[in-house]
Design an enzyme around this catalytic site. Sequence first.
Site, PDB file in Angstrom:
ATOM      1  N   ASP A   1       0.828  -1.195   0.000  1.00  0.00           N
ATOM      2  CA  ASP A   1       0.000   0.000   0.000  1.00  0.00           C
ATOM      3  C   ASP A   1       0.873   1.260   0.000  1.00  0.00           C
ATOM      4  O   ASP A   1       1.916   1.279  -0.675  1.00  0.00           O
ATOM      5  CB  ASP A   1      -0.933  -0.026   1.217  1.00  0.00           C
ATOM      6  CG  ASP A   1      -2.285   0.598   0.924  1.00  0.00           C
ATOM      7  OD1 ASP A   1      -2.345   1.827   0.829  1.00  0.00           O
ATOM      8  OD2 ASP A   1      -3.275  -0.149   0.796  1.00  0.00           O
TER       9      ASP A   1
ATOM     10  N   HIS B   1      -3.495   5.868   3.854  1.00  0.00           N
ATOM     11  CA  HIS B   1      -4.292   4.732   3.420  1.00  0.00           C
ATOM     12  C   HIS B   1      -3.755   3.411   3.952  1.00  0.00           C
ATOM     13  O   HIS B   1      -4.495   2.591   4.500  1.00  0.00           O
ATOM     14  CB  HIS B   1      -4.342   4.707   1.891  1.00  0.00           C
ATOM     15  CG  HIS B   1      -5.343   3.746   1.335  1.00  0.00           C
ATOM     16  ND1 HIS B   1      -5.038   2.439   1.062  1.00  0.00           N
ATOM     17  CD2 HIS B   1      -6.644   3.906   1.010  1.00  0.00           C
ATOM     18  CE1 HIS B   1      -6.109   1.826   0.582  1.00  0.00           C
ATOM     19  NE2 HIS B   1      -7.099   2.695   0.539  1.00  0.00           N
TER      20      HIS B   1
ATOM     21  N   ASN C   1     -14.405   0.199  -6.656  1.00  0.00           N
ATOM     22  CA  ASN C   1     -15.505   1.092  -6.272  1.00  0.00           C
ATOM     23  C   ASN C   1     -16.320   1.639  -7.438  1.00  0.00           C
ATOM     24  O   ASN C   1     -17.020   2.626  -7.289  1.00  0.00           O
ATOM     25  CB  ASN C   1     -14.961   2.280  -5.475  1.00  0.00           C
ATOM     26  CG  ASN C   1     -14.337   1.858  -4.169  1.00  0.00           C
ATOM     27  OD1 ASN C   1     -14.651   0.801  -3.637  1.00  0.00           O
ATOM     28  ND2 ASN C   1     -13.426   2.666  -3.665  1.00  0.00           N
TER      29      ASN C   1
ATOM     30  N   ALA D   1      -8.027  -8.702  -8.244  1.00  0.00           N
ATOM     31  CA  ALA D   1      -9.141  -9.401  -7.598  1.00  0.00           C
ATOM     32  C   ALA D   1      -9.726 -10.508  -8.470  1.00  0.00           C
ATOM     33  O   ALA D   1     -10.199 -11.527  -7.951  1.00  0.00           O
ATOM     34  CB  ALA D   1     -10.233  -8.398  -7.209  1.00  0.00           C
TER      35      ALA D   1
ATOM     36  N   SER E   1     -11.377  -0.777  -0.270  1.00  0.00           N
ATOM     37  CA  SER E   1     -10.032  -0.798   0.297  1.00  0.00           C
ATOM     38  C   SER E   1     -10.032  -1.202   1.756  1.00  0.00           C
ATOM     39  O   SER E   1      -9.043  -1.733   2.254  1.00  0.00           O
ATOM     40  CB  SER E   1      -9.390   0.588   0.181  1.00  0.00           C
ATOM     41  OG  SER E   1      -8.963   0.854  -1.119  1.00  0.00           O
TER      42      SER E   1
END
Length: 416
Positions: free
Chosen positions: A73, A122, A218, A231, A283
């Site tokens: 990240d 984040h 998203n 994913a 996230s």
Amino acid sequence: MRITRRVLAVAAASLVALAVPAATTPAAADEAPDQCTFPDKPYKGQPWSLQRVLLDELWKHATGKGVRVAVIDTGVDVKNRQLTQAVDTESGRNLLPKNLKDENGNKIERGKENGTTDSVGHGTKVAGIIAARPMKGTGFVGLAPEATIIPIQQNDAEGHGTAETLADAIRYATGPARADVISISQDTANAVEPTAELKQAVDEALAKKVVVVASAGNDGLGGHVKKTYPASYEEVLAVASSDRNNERAAFSQSGEFVDVAAPGVDMISTVPGGGHCSDNGTSFSAPYVTGVVALLKEKRPTWTPRQINAQIMQTAERPTTGHDRLVGWGVVDPVRALSEADKPIEQPVPGNDTAGQANPPSAIPLPLGETAQARATRLGTYVVVGSSVLVAVIAGGAVAVRDARRRARGEQGATS
């Protein structure tokens, strides 16, 4: 193939967008009021996402002890006291380029080599949801409070990460860092599959029995259905977002590749420097599931990634008898996933034994001192670049999402 990021808010704790790929830097999004500062005030209550779990019962089975979780990240700030003892600073790495510059050509401070610099915030939030240690004065804690976080800084607010460096981060996590689980809150844009090197790195991780968890993205407003990567790769645990009613959050990406859902609206977590703030997005659903994976890895260390994934999907709270493209096999049930982990299974099977069992807590005021107006304008992190910028908020126990448009120069990107 560039992973683009853009600061969305005014403050240093501004929300960002991350994309794979994009040839140029996207234009700025609508700015949100400063709702999160680094450091921030501690959250004194217990977040709704933890209220839905009987933590004492959960931790009778496992606490994540001995399990190493790589957070790929924006870095993890260990100055937050709930993360100081959770992070393996010796194994952390900063994989950003040596000579960083912003879009105007100005030099950017690269940060510490061990991945413990997080100017975006984040990665620190992601790490907290997984393994934040208990601390007096707050009801927030990670789902696997004895797991070890490996901070791998692979991106920043200016988008200096690439699909290739993401692959490098995965290889580092499964090699020198000795990770058991990898948490990735990044996704691709426009259903474009990135370089084959990324899939190769994921396959290598799975071959080493490392569980890979990734956010679904998203770009779900309006029912958009498309694959996102990593994913969508086979045996990667793809996580969508759910709200307090155990329904899909309006921003959450839909698709047949979605395996399971987890809370992703008004998610309280740790921030750089100390304290907590609230954020939205897949996230933060992905690390919620990552925490459950860490618990299962402790309890069943010989299980393969396929078996751990199947256990989480099989025990989820289902809206239907089978797979659903909105929330996969359902909303993760941490206690059931651990308490029923007697024999491994290779894949979930249809059945109505979990349908209708969801019993979400009643709405409670979550934001840290926000007014109703401020709450209604707070942006979720990792919103869509070049598409919809989504705002998911709680108002009277229901989630409201407003759609804002923004333009991007060059290719479009999606975020998580």
